[in-house]
Structures are given as structure tokens and as C-alpha cells.
Design a protein around this motif. Structure first.
Motif, PDB file in Angstrom:
ATOM      1  N   ALA A 164     110.967  18.746  -0.502  1.00 29.55           N
ATOM      2  CA  ALA A 164     111.093  20.147  -1.074  1.00 29.55           C
ATOM      3  C   ALA A 164     109.878  20.896  -1.486  1.00 29.55           C
ATOM      4  O   ALA A 164     109.781  21.948  -1.001  1.00 29.55           O
ATOM      5  CB  ALA A 164     111.772  20.018  -2.444  1.00 29.55           C
ATOM      6  N   VAL A 165     108.941  20.084  -1.499  1.00 24.99           N
ATOM      7  CA  VAL A 165     107.443  20.778  -1.437  1.00 24.99           C
ATOM      8  C   VAL A 165     107.089  21.336  -0.021  1.00 24.99           C
ATOM      9  O   VAL A 165     106.658  22.735  -0.074  1.00 24.99           O
ATOM     10  CB  VAL A 165     106.395  19.699  -2.006  1.00 24.99           C
ATOM     11  CG1 VAL A 165     104.957  20.296  -1.677  1.00 24.99           C
ATOM     12  CG2 VAL A 165     106.557  19.162  -3.334  1.00 24.99           C
ATOM     13  N   VAL A 166     107.449  20.564   0.839  1.00 23.98           N
ATOM     14  CA  VAL A 166     107.058  20.973   2.224  1.00 23.98           C
ATOM     15  C   VAL A 166     108.146  22.052   2.832  1.00 23.98           C
ATOM     16  O   VAL A 166     107.351  23.203   3.118  1.00 23.98           O
ATOM     17  CB  VAL A 166     107.134  19.940   3.234  1.00 23.98           C
ATOM     18  CG1 VAL A 166     106.858  20.276   4.651  1.00 23.98           C
ATOM     19  CG2 VAL A 166     105.913  18.783   2.972  1.00 23.98           C
ATOM     20  N   ILE A 167     109.356  21.956   2.390  1.00 22.84           N
ATOM     21  CA  ILE A 167     110.230  23.090   2.676  1.00 22.84           C
ATOM     22  C   ILE A 167     109.790  24.566   2.072  1.00 22.84           C
ATOM     23  O   ILE A 167     109.617  25.400   2.551  1.00 22.84           O
ATOM     24  CB  ILE A 167     111.687  22.911   2.365  1.00 22.84           C
ATOM     25  CG1 ILE A 167     112.054  21.771   3.294  1.00 22.84           C
ATOM     26  CG2 ILE A 167     112.598  23.957   2.281  1.00 22.84           C
ATOM     27  CD1 ILE A 167     113.668  21.207   2.671  1.00 22.84           C
ATOM     28  N   ALA A 168     109.575  24.425   0.808  1.00 20.24           N
ATOM     29  CA  ALA A 168     109.039  25.440  -0.159  1.00 20.24           C
ATOM     30  C   ALA A 168     107.496  26.132   0.663  1.00 20.24           C
ATOM     31  O   ALA A 168     107.425  27.232   0.701  1.00 20.24           O
ATOM     32  CB  ALA A 168     108.666  25.091  -1.537  1.00 20.24           C
ATOM     33  N   ALA A 169     106.752  25.299   0.954  1.00 19.77           N
ATOM     34  CA  ALA A 169     105.440  25.661   1.635  1.00 19.77           C
ATOM     35  C   ALA A 169     105.819  26.455   2.899  1.00 19.77           C
ATOM     36  O   ALA A 169     105.432  27.468   3.231  1.00 19.77           O
ATOM     37  CB  ALA A 169     104.694  24.681   1.806  1.00 19.77           C
ATOM     38  N   GLY A 170     106.873  25.834   3.780  1.00 21.88           N
ATOM     39  CA  GLY A 170     106.880  26.404   5.052  1.00 21.88           C
ATOM     40  C   GLY A 170     107.760  27.826   4.996  1.00 21.88           C
ATOM     41  O   GLY A 170     107.639  28.738   5.468  1.00 21.88           O
ATOM     42  N   LEU A 171     108.919  27.805   3.922  1.00 26.74           N
ATOM     43  CA  LEU A 171     109.402  29.107   3.632  1.00 26.74           C
ATOM     44  C   LEU A 171     108.479  30.072   3.084  1.00 26.74           C
ATOM     45  O   LEU A 171     108.739  31.428   3.389  1.00 26.74           O
ATOM     46  CB  LEU A 171     110.503  28.814   2.567  1.00 26.74           C
ATOM     47  CG  LEU A 171     111.710  27.986   2.980  1.00 26.74           C
ATOM     48  CD1 LEU A 171     112.723  27.535   1.907  1.00 26.74           C
ATOM     49  CD2 LEU A 171     112.427  28.587   4.236  1.00 26.74           C
ATOM     50  N   GLY A 172     107.333  29.872   2.259  1.00 25.75           N
ATOM     51  CA  GLY A 172     106.631  30.511   1.998  1.00 25.75           C
ATOM     52  C   GLY A 172     105.701  31.402   2.867  1.00 25.75           C
ATOM     53  O   GLY A 172     105.583  32.437   2.958  1.00 25.75           O
ATOM     54  N   ILE A 173     105.544  30.377   3.998  1.00 23.22           N
ATOM     55  CA  ILE A 173     104.684  30.973   5.223  1.00 23.22           C
ATOM     56  C   ILE A 173     105.917  32.236   5.859  1.00 23.22           C
ATOM     57  O   ILE A 173     105.333  33.404   6.340  1.00 23.22           O
ATOM     58  CB  ILE A 173     104.364  30.019   6.212  1.00 23.22           C
ATOM     59  CG1 ILE A 173     103.200  29.387   5.530  1.00 23.22           C
ATOM     60  CG2 ILE A 173     103.800  30.695   7.365  1.00 23.22           C
ATOM     61  CD1 ILE A 173     102.931  28.080   6.389  1.00 23.22           C
ATOM     62  N   LEU A 174     107.007  31.946   6.107  1.00 26.35           N
ATOM     63  CA  LEU A 174     107.884  32.881   6.490  1.00 26.35           C
ATOM     64  C   LEU A 174     108.262  33.936   5.570  1.00 26.35           C
ATOM     65  O   LEU A 174     109.074  34.984   6.108  1.00 26.35           O
ATOM     66  CB  LEU A 174     109.155  32.093   6.933  1.00 26.35           C
ATOM     67  CG  LEU A 174     108.873  30.791   7.805  1.00 26.35           C
ATOM     68  CD1 LEU A 174     110.434  30.189   8.192  1.00 26.35           C
ATOM     69  CD2 LEU A 174     108.420  31.065   8.939  1.00 26.35           C
ATOM     70  N   GLY A 175     107.844  33.669   4.306  1.00 24.49           N
ATOM     71  CA  GLY A 175     108.149  34.891   3.412  1.00 24.49           C
ATOM     72  C   GLY A 175     109.623  34.799   2.814  1.00 24.49           C
ATOM     73  O   GLY A 175     110.234  35.733   2.520  1.00 24.49           O
ATOM     74  N   VAL A 176     110.056  33.689   2.736  1.00 25.95           N
ATOM     75  CA  VAL A 176     111.418  33.597   2.306  1.00 25.95           C
ATOM     76  C   VAL A 176     111.443  32.783   0.835  1.00 25.95           C
ATOM     77  O   VAL A 176     110.805  31.487   0.731  1.00 25.95           O
ATOM     78  CB  VAL A 176     112.342  32.699   3.272  1.00 25.95           C
ATOM     79  CG1 VAL A 176     113.641  32.127   2.598  1.00 25.95           C
ATOM     80  CG2 VAL A 176     112.582  33.507   4.412  1.00 25.95           C
ATOM     81  N   GLU A 177     112.117  33.127  -0.012  1.00 27.75           N
ATOM     82  CA  GLU A 177     112.302  32.168  -1.336  1.00 27.75           C
ATOM     83  C   GLU A 177     113.197  31.097  -1.327  1.00 27.75           C
ATOM     84  O   GLU A 177     114.229  31.222  -1.018  1.00 27.75           O
ATOM     85  CB  GLU A 177     112.995  33.330  -2.331  1.00 27.75           C
ATOM     86  CG  GLU A 177     112.727  32.647  -3.830  1.00 27.75           C
ATOM     87  CD  GLU A 177     111.307  32.759  -4.522  1.00 27.75           C
ATOM     88  OE1 GLU A 177     110.998  32.116  -5.327  1.00 27.75           O
ATOM     89  OE2 GLU A 177     110.366  33.742  -3.796  1.00 27.75           O
TER      90      GLU A 177
END
Length: 581
Positions: free
Chosen positions: A562-575
């Protein structure tokens, strides 16, 4: 922690040891030696091409180099086996403790896991959107906006000092057309019947602008010639459109650091300074260009113009910067704008353009190369067209816009998160089909749903674990007995987590944020596979009855995902989603 970089460092160290013992000759370049995931996971955990790239300069057989390197690497406690494959590839298998350690690293570093010092604080300008200020942003602008914003975030994550900039194209004739269009709406607000002719913009979005102009100036401009109102209306309309564009960008969560006006280049000496800089380098001359390809001689009128010798910097032909009548070409202010970027001290420039700017790439790169004496690289990314579908049919134009589908049309239909993620599910230079039904579909075939569902599932696991009295804070999970993560599927998921730091650097080097979206889908797929195995194999369930120690280890793996998914989504600008509705 970039595990692949660490293993490459070990490979290079062992190669140097082989050189010191005379097994390999001195003076070999190691620049192309790589350590990466093998194409087929069945071949191992990591693979190196060292023997393949060194064989020819070393005058040796690749398999001989590979075997010598394998003998060195087996002394590393992390390596359980080295296998020479094919013509000389070396496949490595690593101990489970390595992958268990990755889970601990993710939990200890949190959102910082995968962050890199690749950029070393270098100043990067990413210019994107930069639409003419003549109306709301359309779906083509949307793709460029999402791509540029995600790229800027990716570069920031990789250690660059990033500036986001929007270039306002307010210096050309199209802004006069905007002013005339607003004037028609202004007359309409005064009760007059009007006709939108000569290319004026008929979109409903100008109705409120015309009404607001009436409120500001009353009837001062009614039935007056352009010489009385064109300049004032031009400025008023441009600012109104920029307010609209800023609001549109806000719908996608995009905030620019700077807005740079093309108009500010005129009458200020900035264009003259840029051209003089090129002239001082001997790159400006008076000449006549050859006729464009496909033009018949009788259609071509040779005219002497002021030309930039762009062919000295990689362009196909030299480019005019001043017309025969002494007026600047459209290229001249763009040269001046990029000269300003160079003067501001940026170490790297990136422009994000629409697909119709393909012919602009070489000339702009040539200009920046000349202006910076080759010091500042310019990368131009072209975003291809987006085709919209709904109910199996092409999505029709917006009445509000008059001629196109707007950014707001798209966001209103599916939301910002879906819009942003889907716009990055293809490489920027590949066409993109955006199907409103499919992007909201709850299935594995919908990447944004699949990734969000993985994060939501993990959030649900953490809530259930808390209810069961299991400590799930990251500090608790990072100190769990991770040796209990010994199933092939669990180790495979940890391996995928280890790829994240490498993926960040690879994507940043190539300026390709779509790689993040692809990786997240693969990571989510590995997690969902493990989750489903847990339904048939009790030992793989995240929460083990009456065994909090084992539960903590399995929850640690889920939480790290989940930590890595959240980091990746953060780069994409997705919550990231906490639950699915």
C-alpha cells in the motif's frame, strides 16, 4: 534503497577484482553493464549482461567471463545461485532474507521509499498545457496537462528541482479573434442580434464574459470601431480566459508555479536580445530558403529573409526569424522565450506539446542548443490524440465549447482521479482511446479500478487487524518476524516492491511517467493474486487466528504494498482509495 543498483555495484566490484588478478584486461568500460529483472521470472531474480558487453573489448568468450563472475558472486551472502545462460547472460537468485528486508525497508522509509538523488537538485523546467487563451481546455489539452504534471512530480520524486510553467500564447492574431468574439457577446448582452463569422468563437463560455464586460464598461464600446475597444477587450478577454483555464486545471489538481506571457516578449527588447545572442555566434544571416517540399516552382516566391542557421545544431533546414517586411516570424518569440529559460539558469528543459507540433521539435532543439552553447538539453514530448467513446459511440462535442469536448466535460463524467490515471495508461506518443463506460468498469481490465481496489483491500485488512487487536503501526510491522514470509507468492510480491526505486529512476531518465502506471498495475496484480490464494490456502491469509506474530508479518507485506501504491499514485496525481464504493 535501490537493490538493483546495489547488486550492480557488487558486480562492478567483482569485475574490478577479476581485472586486478589478470582474468580480465584493464581499461574496460563498465558503463553498459546492467543488473535488471530477467524477462522471464523463471530464469531467476536478477540478470546481468556484464559478460555480453565486455566480451568483445576483452577479447574473450562471453560464457568464460560469465563463469568467472559467477564464481565471484557466490561469495555474496545475498546470492544463493548464479547460472550462466544462453550465450553468456548471468542469472542470479537471491536469498529470501533479501526480499524480506525489502518489506522492512519500505515500512521504515515510508513514503520516502523509492525517492532518488538521481537529479542531484538540478533545476528542470517543465512547460506544459500552454494552450491559446481563447477558451476552455479541451480533451487534447487534458492529456498534455496530466502528462506534464505527472512528469514534473516524477522528476521531483527523483531528486530534481522542478518548476512547472504555462506559456500564455497571447501575442498572436488568435487573441484578436477572441476579443472580437467577446465583443459580439458584449453587443448581445446589450440586446443586439449578432452573427459569429470570420472564424470568431461561438462557444457559450463567452456569454458570461460579454455580460461581465457590459457591467464593467456599460455602453462605452457599443457600435464603436475596433480602434476604440480592441486593445481593452483583448486584455479583458485574455484575463477572463486565463481565469477559466486556471479553474479547469484546478479540476485536475494542477497548480502551475509560473505563467509566462508571450506578449511580455514584444516591445521589451527580449526578442531582440535573443536574436542578437544567436547573431553574436554567427548563426543569423540574410538569405533565401529553398522551396518547401511538394511546392511547384510557380507556386514559390523566393524572398530574402533573416534566417537562423539551425542546421548547425541538427535541424533539417535553416529557419526564418524575421519576414521580408521586417516583422518577426512566429518562431522568433519562441526563441526568445527559451532564451529566457536558459538565462534563468535551468539545467534541463522539457516542453510538452500536442501531436500537431511534430515539425517543431528539431528547430526548437536547435535553438536551445545554440542559445546555451549545448549546455542545456531540451526534451520535447508530444502527446497524441485522445478519442472519446460512450455507449460504444464517439462522444459528441460540448455545446458549451461549441466545437470540442472540454476538460470539464471529461472530469464531470468520471472524476479527476480516473481522468488522470487513464490518460497515463498509454505512452504519450501513442493514441489513446478513452471509453467513459470502460474507465468506470469494476474489473481487472480497468487499470485504475484494479490499482485502487488493491489499496482499498489493504486498508480493509488493516482495519480488520486493528479490530482483532493486532498492532499495525508501521513501526510495529517493520519489527515483525518477516522470516515468516516464505511462500513463493509472498516473495514474488516483495520482489516486485524491490523494483520500485529502479522503476522511478528509469522513468525519470526517459521522462516517461506512464511507466509508473504500468508498474502499479503489475504490483496490484501480484497483490490480488496473493490475496486470492489466501482464500484457498489458509496459511496465506493476512490474518491468522490466534497467531499475531505471523499475522503481523503478512500484514507488513500488505502494508508495504500500500505504501508503494500510494507513492506511485501520488506521482500520477491520484488519491489512493481507502474503500471502494
Amino acid at each position: 534503497m535501490n537493490l538493483f543498483a546495489q547488486m550492480r555495484a557488487r558486480v562492478l566490484s567483482d569485475l574490478e577484482a577479476l581485472q586486478s588478478r589478470g582474468v580480465l584486461p584493464e581499461g574496460l568500460s563498465m558503463d553498459n553493464v546492467a543488473v535488471e529483472p530477467p524477462r522471464d521470472p523463471a530464469h531467476g531474480d536478477m540478470a546481468t549482461n556484464a559478460a555480453m558487453v565486455l566480451a568483445k573489448p576483452a577479447g574473450m568468450k562471453p560464457r568464460d567471463i560469465a563463469q568467472a563472475l559467477a564464481d565471484e558472486l557466490t561469495s555474496d551472502d545475498r546470492v544463493t545461485s548464479c547460472e550462466v545462460a544462453g550465450p553468456g547472460f548471468l542469472n542470479l537468485r537471491l536469498a529470501p532474507t533479501v526480499w524480506q528486508g525489502v518489506v522492512q525497508d519500505v515500512l521504515q522509509q515510508g513514503a520516502g521509499f523509492g525517492r532518488s538523488d538521481l537529479g542531484q537538485g538540478k533545476k528542470v523546467m517543465v512547460e506544459y498545457v500552454s494552450a491559446n487563451p481563447t477558451g476552455p481546455l479541451h480533451v487534447g489539452h487534458t492529456r498534455g496537462a496530466v502528462f506534464g504534471d505527472a512528469l514534473a512530480s516524477l522528476l521531483d520524486f527523483a531528486g530534481y528541482n522542478v518548476t512547472r510553467e504555462y506559456y500564455i500564447n497571447d501575442g498572436g492574431a488568435q487573441v484578436d479573434v477572441l476579443a472580437r468574439s467577446v465583443y459580439l457577446r458584449y453587443l448581445e448582452a446589450h440586446g443586439q442580434d449578432v452573427a459569429f463569422e470570420d472564424g470568431t468563437y461561438p462557444g457559450d463560455y463567452l456569454i458570461d464574459v460579454g455580460i461581465a464586460l457590459k457591467a464593467k464598461v456599460g455602453d462605452a464600446f457599443v457600435d464603436k470601431g475596433e480602434q476604440f475597444w480592441l486593445q481593452d477587450v483583448r486584455e479583458y478577454a485574455t484575463e477572463a480566459m486565463m481565469d477559466l483555464i486556471r479553474a479547469d486545471l484546478g479540476q485536475l489538481g494542477i497548480k502551475m508555479d509560473n505563467f509566462f506571457s508571450e506578449k511580455s516578449l514584444y516591445g521589451t527588447g527580449l526578442i531582440e536580445s535573443a536574436i542578437k545572442s544567436l547573431d553574436d555566434k554567427g548563426l543569423i544571416y540574410e538569405g533565401v530558403l529553398e522551396p518547401p517540399k511538394g511546392k511547384k516552382p510557380e507556386d514559390w516566391e523566393p524572398r530574402e529573409q533573416t534566417l537562423f542557421k539551425s542546421t548547425d545544431h541538427g535541424d533539417d533546414v535553416d529557419r526564418p526569424v524575421k519576414k521580408s517586411d521586417g516583422a518577426w516570424t512566429y518562431f522568433a518569440p519562441d526563441i526568445a522565450y527559451h532564451f529566457d529559460k536558459v538565462q534563468r539558469g535551468f539545467d534541463m528543459l522539457i516542453d510538452v506539446f500536442g501531436a500537431d507540433h511534430g515539425g517543431y521539435v528539431k528547430r526548437m532543439k536547435a535553438a536551445v542548443s545554440a542559445l546555451s552553447d549545448g549546455r542545456v538539453p531540451l526534451d520535447i514530448k508530444l502527446t497524441q490524440l485522445v478519442k472519446l467513446y460512450k455507449n460504444g459511440e464517439p462522444f459528441k462535442m460540448s455545446k458549451r465549447a461549441g466545437t470540442f469536448v472540454t476538460l470539464r466535460d471529461v472530469v464531470d463524467q468520471v472524476g479527476s482521479d480516473v481522468t488522470r490515471f487513464v490518460m497515463l495508461t498509454r505512452k504519450n506518443d501513442a493514441p489513446l482511446d478513452f471509453d467513459f463506460d470502460k474507465v468506470l468498469e469494476q474489473s481487472k481490465d480497468n487499470p485504475v479500478y484494479y490499482v485502487q481496489y488493491a489499496h482499498a483491500r489493504i486498508a480493509s485488512i488493516l482495519r480488520k487487524a486493528t479490530d482483532a487487536g493486532i498492532a499495525v503501526h508501521d513501526t510495529d510491522l517493520s519489527s515483525a518476524d518477516l522470516s515468516k514470509l516464505d511462500h513463493t507468492a509472498e516473495l514474488a510480491l516483495a520482489m516486485k516492491l524491490s523494483e520500485w526505486p529502479r522503476l522511478v529512476e528509469t522513468a525519470a531518465r526517459s521522462n516517461e511517467p506512464h511507466r509508473v502506471a504500468f508498474y502499479l498495475y503489475e504490483l496490484a496484480s501480484d497483490f490480488h493474486s496473493l490475496y486470492h490464494l489466501g482464500r484457498s490456502e489458509d496459511g496465506l491469509r493476512a490474518i491468522q487466528d490466534d497467531d499475531h506474530a505471523t499475522s503481523q508479518a503478512k500484514i507488513a507485506l500488505a502494508r508495504a504494498t500500500a505504501v508503494v501504491i500510494a507513492a506511485g499514485l501520488g506521482i500520477l496525481g491520484v488519491e489512493p482509495a481507502e474503500e471502494m464504493r
